[in-house]
Structure formats: C-alpha cells, structure tokens
Design an enzyme around this catalytic site. Structure first.
Site, PDB file in Angstrom:
ATOM      1  CG  HIS A 237      41.398  43.374  36.908  1.00  0.00           C
ATOM      2  ND1 HIS A 237      42.079  43.830  37.964  1.00  0.00           N
ATOM      3  CD2 HIS A 237      40.109  43.409  37.239  1.00  0.00           C
ATOM      4  CE1 HIS A 237      41.218  44.423  38.829  1.00  0.00           C
ATOM      5  NE2 HIS A 237      40.057  43.818  38.605  1.00  0.00           N
ATOM      6  CG  HIS A 241      38.375  38.634  36.884  1.00  0.00           C
ATOM      7  ND1 HIS A 241      37.830  38.136  38.019  1.00  0.00           N
ATOM      8  CD2 HIS A 241      37.993  39.929  36.533  1.00  0.00           C
ATOM      9  CE1 HIS A 241      37.343  39.224  38.436  1.00  0.00           C
ATOM     10  NE2 HIS A 241      37.053  40.269  37.487  1.00  0.00           N
ATOM     11  CG  HIS A 277      33.512  42.156  34.706  1.00  0.00           C
ATOM     12  ND1 HIS A 277      33.550  41.101  34.279  1.00  0.00           N
ATOM     13  CD2 HIS A 277      34.162  42.510  35.770  1.00  0.00           C
ATOM     14  CE1 HIS A 277      34.418  40.611  35.074  1.00  0.00           C
ATOM     15  NE2 HIS A 277      34.840  41.309  36.195  1.00  0.00           N
ATOM     16  CG  ASP A 278      37.305  43.815  35.064  1.00  0.00           C
ATOM     17  OD1 ASP A 278      36.992  45.121  35.606  1.00  0.00           O
ATOM     18  OD2 ASP A 278      37.171  42.931  36.127  1.00  0.00           O
ATOM     19  CG  ASP A 390      33.731  42.102  39.610  1.00  0.00           C
ATOM     20  OD1 ASP A 390      34.740  41.721  39.068  1.00  0.00           O
ATOM     21  OD2 ASP A 390      33.911  43.386  39.752  1.00  0.00           O
TER      22      ASP A 390
END
Length: 517
Positions: A237, A241, A277-278, A390
């Site tokens: 993460h 990524h 998103h992360d 994802d």
C-alpha cells in the site's frame, strides 16, 4: 333424444359422454330445462378446467421458488447471478397473474442478507482449507471475526517520508503515453518521479484540466502531496499501488470503453479517487484496527475504518488552497465530485463486496440495458471500476502479478508480526513462519477477482483479454500450489522479504521532512 326407455341404451349413451337423455316427444318447458342444464354444466367444466390450469401453474411456480431457495443455500460467491437469471426467465415465459409477486420477490432477492446463509455454508464446508476459511471471515466480515478484547495502543505503522524533487518531472518519451493503455504496463519499471507526470497525462487525455479549469501548478502540488502521504516503506500500500490502480482505471476508461457510460465530472472523480484510495494506509487492515480498538476505529465507529480515513485525508489535502484542484468548479460540481469520490473509495472496502455485487447484478437484470442516462447505473459503474482496478494485480502479466503478490504477502507478515507482539491470534496468511503464497492467491482470484470481472464483462465485453490472462494466471498459481504440496511445503517457501520496519502511531500520519535513502 330417443323414443325408447331402454335402460341399457340410456346407460351406454351417458357413458359415451352424453350430457342428457331425453324421451320424445319434447315439450317447450322440457327443452328450456335441458338447455339451462347443459349451459350450467359446460360453464362448471370451463371453470374447473381453468382452476386446474392455475393450480398446475402454481405448483410449477412453487417448485421454481423452492429451487431458487436451494440455489441460495448452495451458492458460494455471487448467488444473485443465478437467482436473478432464473427469475427473469420465469417472468418472461409464465402467463401467471403472479408477475407482481415475482417482481417483488426479485427485489427482495437483492438484499445482501441473502449472502449470509451461503457464506455460512461455505465457511462450514469440510473441504475448505482452514486458512481459507479464516481469510474469508477476515476479509468479508471483519466486524464479526475478532472479539473486542484489546485496548487501544499506539505504536503501529510505518515511516512516512516526504520526498523533495527539483521542480516538476517531465515525460522523456512519447511512447510512455502509449504504454499507459496497455495491460502490460509495469509500474515497477519507472521511478516515482516519472509516474507523477503520467497521471497528469491521463487527466489531459480526457481534457479534464481544460474542461474544469484545473490550475496545473495546483494539480502538481496536489499529486506531490498525495505521493508524500503514502508510506514509502509499505511493500504494497504505497504510491506505486495508487498509480497502478489509477493506470488500470485509465485502461478501463479507454481501451475497455467504460468512459462511454460516465460523464466528465464522474471521470474526474474516478481519477482522483484512484489516486487517493489508500492514502496514508498504515500497513495493517481494518480487522486489525477493529480488534485493537485503534484510534482510527474509534474515529470512524468501526465502519470502513481505513476507507473513511483515506477519504478524510484526501479532502484535508484539498483544503489547502495550494492543492485545490477543484477551485474552478461550481458549488454544485464540488458537492457532486466529493460525493462521487467518497462513494468510489468506500466501495473498495471488501466488507461491502457482496452488497455492491448484489446491487450491480440486480440492476443489470432489471434494467436490461446499461445506459449513461441512468444515474444509478453510473454510480454503480464508478464503484465497480475502482473495485476492479484495486484488485487487478492477479490479471497482469504473471511476472508482475507474482511480484505484487509477494508485496502483499510481506505486508501481511508485518500485520502478523504486530498481532503476535500483542498476543493476538495471527490472521490467515500473515504468519511469516508458514508462507502460503500460491494458496493465498488462488483464494483471492477464485472468490473475489474472477466473479467481479465476470460481472463487469457483461457490460464491458472488451475486458475479455484481461479475463483471459487472469484465468491463465490462476492456472499457474494452481500449478505452483500443486508443486508445493508435492514437496510437502506450505507455499512459496519464502519467509518474506527481509527489511526493517519502523513504527509510529495509528493516528493520522505525520509527514517527516526526510529523504528516504
């Protein structure tokens, strides 16, 4: 009608199907009585036949419904795909006046609660590997996996370093733009400095910068801030990524033609959601936060803990006027783009996987044709596209897919180390003393990735090449698992990548003005 009173003749006539036996000569009153009797008998027969027909149809309907109920009990991954298909066929072919009831039943079948019996039956299956069972419970139902036995503790996380660059990097070669539309794009072959301008290139390819009056200097600032808020030492993460997911979204929008079903504001939101998103991921999952009652779990009330945190951190960055890429939007556009980003990012929480798949499949069946004009279609597609991107690593060229898998495994090992240090049960596939990489990947592909992409393929058939590679990779992982089992090993035989890990609090990550050598 006869002139004889022979009883044998009367019996034979009635036995052959005669409705009445009348002796001559006839009188007017007698004739009227005969016709009334015949008419009544025929009407009764007609009603009886209709009732029998309806009864037989009702029996068939009960059998179909009973079969559907059994399908629910036997379903493993996405039962609605089978159920809704059968119901739709029944509605199209049956003349029963029960269509309204069946339509209501179809809506009821979209309830996510339907998955629980199938999910429980799957978990109870004797042939299910114990690690696989525990992994499914952890990923798809984290709130019920751990009992809340632990007090909140600090000291979990990774060092987050801010990287200083001299000005904004440039794309060196035009072919790098063309590579962005390839499933073979390998994020590991580029430095992070080269990845940043590629994101701007994706924005420009859709004319988003010009259309929404995005100041390029603020877009650069925002992307740099996003990059600096990913933990660089997270094996998985990390910013790479985030870029990989963004590039896959770009691939889905362009090569797979998903952009045809979205408007430009939604495309802008999807790109931003993919990048953030992360954001700030600490290297441990929602189940760990839930089990330890971490500060993030308390902040977000145990609901999509990390996903809510990623969204909140992203909008905190956007609050800085130097990072405000939405300054050219109207108030309504800002409200909508924020809503789209939050919706898409929250959809990446696997705890919502069944619910989203249920809504998507039901919409696909009841809608018939997927259209851009339907707002619900567009919103569902936003969720599905980011979900696909994802978890798309297993469908990339196997060398790349295998490397990503090892990165996931190493990050899992980090969480397992933390669980062990806290006296907690080590989560499935997170014990570095018993690596099981092939089995872990097979579980992930079979239970999550393949069903997700098969569903999307129904409206985006050009995704087929990716699905073919995914199937091939599944076979390769199966072969690796078979080989490992034949040698009596537990998996890939690797104890994980070696490297030091540093810890910080699970509160919001603090940027450290250090260059990570």
């Amino acid at each position: 009608m006869s002139s004889t009173e022979d009883l044998d003749l009367v019996y034979r006539c009635l036995k052959q199907g005669a409705d009445h036996y009348v002796l001559k000569p006839l009188k007017e009153e007698q004739l009227k009585g005969i016709w009334q009797t015949l008419y009544k008998q025929r009407q009764e027969k007609k009603v009886l036949l209709e009732l029998e027909l309806q009864r037989s149809k009702a029996i068939r309907l009960e059998k179909v419904v009973a079969g559907l109920q059994e399908d629910v009990a036997q379903a493993i991954d996405v039962p609605l795909q089978l159920l809704t298909r059968q119901l739709e066929a029944m509605l199209n072919t049956s003349s029963l006046p029960a269509e309204v009831i069946l339509s209501t039943l179809l809506k009821q079948l979209s309830r996510v609660e339907l998955y629980q019996p199938a999910f429980n039956k799957l978990l109870a299956a004797n042939e299910l590997n114990p690690n696989t069972r525990q992994w499914l419970m952890t990923e798809l139902d984290p709130a019920n996996t751990y009992e809340r036995l632990y007090q909140p503790e600090a000291g979990v996380g990774r060092e987050l370093s801010e990287i200083h660059t001299q000005g904004w990097p440039k794309l060196d070669e035009i072919h790098e733009h063309n590579q962005l539309r390839s499933w073979d794009f390998d994020v590991w072959q580029y430095s992070e400095e080269k990845l940043l301008p590629m994101i701007v290139d994706m924005f420009n390819d859709f004319g988003l910068i010009e259309k929404f009056k995005i100041p390029e200097d603020k877009l650069h600032n925002f992307l740099m801030a996003v990059r600096n808020n990913y933990y660089r030492r997270n094996p998985y993460h990390c910013f790479r990524h985030a870029f990989d997911v963004t590039q896959t979204v770009y691939q889905l929008l362009t090569t797979v033609n998903a952009a045809e079903y979205l408007n430009y504001l939604e495309i802008l939101a999807l790109f931003v959601a993919a990048v953030v998103h992360d954001l700030g991921h600490p290297g441990v999952g929602n189940s760990f936060h839930y089990a330890t009652v971490s500060s993030l779990a308390l902040t977000y009330n145990d609901r999509s803990i990390l996903e809510n945190f990623h969204c909140a951190r992203a909008f905190q960055l956007l609050e800085d006027p130097e990072n405000d890429i939405f300054e050219g939007l109207t108030r309504e556009q800002r409200r909508d783009v924020r809503s789209h980003i939050i919706t898409a990012v929250l959809a990446t929480d696997l705890a919502h996987h069944h619910a989203i798949m249920a809504r998507f499949t039901t919409k696909l069946v009841t809608k018939g044709e997927w259209t851009k004009e339907d707002k619900e279609c567009r919103t569902l597609l936003l969720e599905m596209l980011l979900k696909c991107a994802d978890i798309s690593n297993p469908g990339k060229p196997f060398e790349s897919a295998q490397y990503w898998a090892k990165m996931v495994q190493e990050e899992f090992f980090f969480q397992g180390d933390m669980e062990l240090a806290k006296g907690m049960p080590v989560s499935p596939f997170m014990d570095r003393t018993t690596p099981q990489l092939p089995r872990m990947q097979l579980n992930f592909i079979e239970y999550l990735v393949i069903p997700l992409f098969d569903s999307v393929k129904k409206i985006l058939p050009k995704i087929e090449p990716f699905c073919n590679v995914l199937t091939d990779n599944r076979a390769k992982w199966a072969a690796l698992l078979k080989e490992a089992n034949s040698h009596g090993s537990s998996g890939n035989g690797e104890a994980g990548l070696q490297g030091q890990t540093q810890t910080i609090s699970l509160d919001e990550p603090q940027e450290q003005q250090q260059h990570d050598q």
